[in-house]
Design an enzyme around this catalytic site. Structure first.
Site, PDB file in Angstrom:
ATOM      1  N   ILE A 147      42.036  44.029  43.012  1.00  0.00           N
ATOM      2  CA  ILE A 147      40.857  44.846  43.333  1.00  0.00           C
ATOM      3  C   ILE A 147      41.291  46.263  43.704  1.00  0.00           C
ATOM      4  O   ILE A 147      42.190  46.453  44.531  1.00  0.00           O
ATOM      5  CB  ILE A 147      40.082  44.189  44.499  1.00  0.00           C
ATOM      6  N   PRO A 159      49.531  42.405  48.512  1.00  0.00           N
ATOM      7  CA  PRO A 159      49.362  43.773  49.024  1.00  0.00           C
ATOM      8  C   PRO A 159      47.939  43.930  49.571  1.00  0.00           C
ATOM      9  O   PRO A 159      46.979  44.007  48.815  1.00  0.00           O
ATOM     10  CB  PRO A 159      49.607  44.657  47.798  1.00  0.00           C
ATOM     11  N   ASP A 185      43.066  41.813  47.911  1.00  0.00           N
ATOM     12  CA  ASP A 185      44.342  41.808  47.213  1.00  0.00           C
ATOM     13  C   ASP A 185      44.334  43.003  46.251  1.00  0.00           C
ATOM     14  O   ASP A 185      43.598  43.004  45.253  1.00  0.00           O
ATOM     15  CB  ASP A 185      44.474  40.470  46.460  1.00  0.00           C
ATOM     16  N   HIS A 186      45.148  43.980  46.566  1.00  0.00           N
ATOM     17  CA  HIS A 186      45.103  45.232  45.792  1.00  0.00           C
ATOM     18  C   HIS A 186      45.657  45.057  44.370  1.00  0.00           C
ATOM     19  O   HIS A 186      45.509  45.938  43.530  1.00  0.00           O
ATOM     20  CB  HIS A 186      45.880  46.317  46.550  1.00  0.00           C
ATOM     21  N   ARG A 187      46.288  43.919  44.100  1.00  0.00           N
ATOM     22  CA  ARG A 187      46.733  43.675  42.721  1.00  0.00           C
ATOM     23  C   ARG A 187      45.531  43.416  41.816  1.00  0.00           C
ATOM     24  O   ARG A 187      45.578  43.624  40.616  1.00  0.00           O
ATOM     25  CB  ARG A 187      47.660  42.443  42.657  1.00  0.00           C
TER      26      ARG A 187
END
Ligand code: CAO
Length: 438
Positions: free
Chosen positions: A414, A236, A410-412
Site C-alpha cells: 500500500i 515495512p 504494509d508499505h510493500r
C-alpha cells in the site's frame, strides 16, 4: 476418547503422549496435533487407565476420530463430551454440564510454536525412536520449517529435548555456534549486507542492581510475541493518523443503546461497518501477499479480526462476513467473542481467516498509537479514545467528539497516498452515519 472440535479436519498426529497401561488424569494431554496454523494438544476428557491406543504418528484426525480406549477411573467424575468415545469396559462416565476443553493451541504459525514449554510432570518418558523410527532426526514440522527458514540442515542439529527431540533452542544454538566459529550453516545464503545482522540480546544480571522477581511469559504471550516480532521486523510499517468526527454517530449509538438495554453497543461495531465500507472501496487493503511475496491475493469476503486484551495476553478472534451483518448482530457477536477470548474458549478456527484487524484501545485511553500489522493481512486500524475538541466549522470553533484513528499498513503493498485516502474515507463514513447505514 475422541478428538473434540479442533476447528479443522485431517490434522496430522505428531506426537503420542501416553502409552498403554498409563494412568492418566482428566485434562492430561493425550496426543499432539499439528495443522498449518497451530500445534495443539488434545486433553483427556476424563481420568482413567489407557487400554488401547488407536492412533499412530502421521495419522490424520478430525473431530470424532478415536484416539484411545480408556477405562474410566472408578468413581472419578468423568467429563465425557457428547462426541467422546463410549468405549467398552468404560464405566458409564458421568456427563458434566461443562463441555470437554477443546484442544489447547500451542502455536500459531510454523516456526513460531514455542517448543518444550509443556509441563513435563504428567508425561511418560519420550522415545524419539518410537515416533520417528530410523535415522531421521525428530523435530516437529514447526521446528523443521524454522530450520528451513534459517537455512539449517536439520540433520546436523543435535536435539536436547526428551528422547533427542530437536527444539527451537537447538536450531538457534546451532546457528549461533556456526556463526561464532565463522562457518556458514549448511545451505545458508552468504550474508552480503543482507539479513538483519542483529546484535545478540543483552544478557544482564539485573539482581546486581536491586531486588527482582522472575515471571515466565504466558503461552499466549510467547506465541503472539513471536508473531509480532516477525511482523515488526519483516513488514515495512507506516502509520497514517486521522480524526473522525463521531458527534452524530455517538448520539445515534446512545439512542440505539437505550432501545436495546440488554445489549452493549460500543463504538467498535460502527468501526467494523466503516472498515467494511472502506475495504470495499479500496480492495488493495482486503488482500494478502502470497508466500513468495510476488503476488497479491484479493479477498472477496469481509472477515474482521478484533484484538482482545485477556489476562494471558493478546488474542485476535475473527468476526466473519461483517458485510452481511447488522450493527446489532455485530454487537452480539463482539460480546460473545470477547467473552470467549477472556474465558480461553476460542478455537483455532475462530482466530483464522481474518482480512483486516481492528485494535481498539478506546475504552482505555490514549490519543494515537502504531499497531503492528497482523500478517498476512496488510493493514490494521488502531482506535484511541474519543475526546471532545474545538473544531473550526468555517465561522467558529464548535465542540465536536473526535475519534483518533491510526492506520498501520504494509508499505510493500500500500502506498502512502492510498492509505491517506483509505483513512479519510473511513473518517468520512464514521462522520456521516447515513453513509454507514447504507
Ligand atoms: N472512545 C471512547 N470510548 C470508547 C471507545 C472510544 N474509541 N471505545 C470504547 N469506548 C467505551 C465503550 O463505549 C465502553 O463504555 P461504557 O462502559 O460506558 O459502555 C467502554 O469504553 C469500554 O468498552 P470495551 O473496551 O468494553 O468495549 P469495546 O467494544 O470498545 O472493545 C474489546 C472490546 C474486546 C476490543 C476491548 O475490550 C479490548 O480488549 N481492547 C483492547 C485491545 C488491545 O489490547 N489492543 C492492543 C493490541 S496491541 O497490543
Amino acid at each position: 476418547m475422541k478428538v473434540p472440535d479442533i476447528g479443522s479436519s485431517d490434522v496430522p498426529v505428531i506426537e503420542i503422549l501416553v502409552k498403554v497401561g498409563d494412568t492418566i488424569a482428566k485434562d492430561q494431554s493425550l496426543i499432539t496435533l499439528e495443522s498449518d496454523k497451530a500445534t495443539m494438544e488434545v486433553p483427556a476428557p476424563f481420568a482413567g487407565v489407557v487400554k488401547e491406543i488407536k492412533v499412530k504418528v502421521g495419522d490424520e484426525l478430525s473431530e470424532g476420530s478415536l484416539i484411545a480406549l480408556v477405562e474410566a477411573a472408578g468413581g472419578a467424575p468423568a467429563a465425557a463430551p457428547a462426541q467422546a468415545a463410549a468405549p467398552t469396559r468404560v464405566e458409564a462416565p458421568k456427563v458434566e454440564e461443562k463441555p470437554a476443553p477443546i484442544a489447547t493451541p500451542r502455536g500459531v504459525l510454523p516456526g513460531n510454536a514455542p517448543e518444550g514449554d509443556v509441563a513435563p510432570t504428567a508425561r511418560p518418558p519420550f522415545d524419539a525412536g518410537i515416533v520417528m523410527p530410523g535415522d531421521a532426526p525428530y523435530a516437529s514440522p514447526a521446528i523443521r520449517a524454522f530450520a528451513r527458514e534459517l537455512g539449517v540442515d536439520i540433520r546436523q542439529v543435535k536435539g536436547s529435548g526428551r528422547g533427542g527431540r530437536i527444539q527451537r533452542e537447538d536450531v538457534t544454538g546451532y546457528v549461533k555456534h556456526a556463526l561464532a566459529s565463522g562457518a556458514r550453516p549448511a545451505g545458508a545464503p552468504v550474508a552480503a549486507g543482507g539479513g538483519l545482522n542483529l546484535l545478540p540480546w543483552p544478557k544482564v544480571d539485573f539482581a546486581k542492581f536491586g531486588a527482582i522477581e522472575e515471571k515466565p511469559l504466558s503461552r499466549i504471550q510467547k506465541i503472539s510475541g513471536a508473531n509480532l516480532a516477525r511482523n515488526w521486523a519483516m513488514i515495512p510499517h507506516v502509520t497514517q493518523h486521522e480524526d473522525a468526527d463521531i458527534t452524530e454517530l455517538e448520539a445515534f449509538r446512545k439512542k440505539l443503546g437505550e432501545e436495546n438495554k440488554d445489549l452493549k453497543i460500543t463504538p467498535l461495531v460502527f468501526q467494523i461497518k466503516a472498515v467494511v465500507a472502506a475495504l470495499k472501496k479500496f480492495p488493495q487493503f482486503n488482500a494478502s501477499l502470497d508466500e513468495t511475496g510476488e503476488k497479491l491475493i484479493l479477498k472477496k469476503y469481509f472477515h474482521i479480526g478484533i484484538a482482545v486484551d485477556t489476562p494471558d495476553g493478546l488474542v485476535v478472534p475473527v468476526i466473519r462476513d461483517c458485510d452481511k451483518k447488522g450493527l446489532l448482530d455485530l454487537a452480539i457477536e463482539l460480546g460473545e467473542i470477547s467473552k470467549k477470548a477472556r474465558d480461553k474458549k476460542l478455537g483455532p478456527n475462530e482466530m483464522s481467516g481474518g482480512c483486516f484487524s481492528i485494535s481498539s484501545l478506546g475504552g482505555i485511553g490514549g490519543t494515537a498509537f502504531t499497531p503492528i500489522v497482523n500478517a498476512p493481512e496488510v493493514a490494521i486500524l488502531g482506535v484511541s479514545k474519543a475526546a471532545t475538541k474545538p473544531v473550526w466549522n468555517g465561522k467558529e470553533f464548535a465542540p465536536r467528539l473526535m475519534l483518533p484513528l491510526s492506520l498501520s499498513y504494509d508499505h510493500r503493498v500500500i502506498d502512502g497516498a492510498l492509505a491517506a485516502r483509505f483513512a479519510s474515507y473511513l473518517a468520512q463514513q464514521l462522520g456521516d452515519i447515513r453513509r454507514l447505514l447504507l
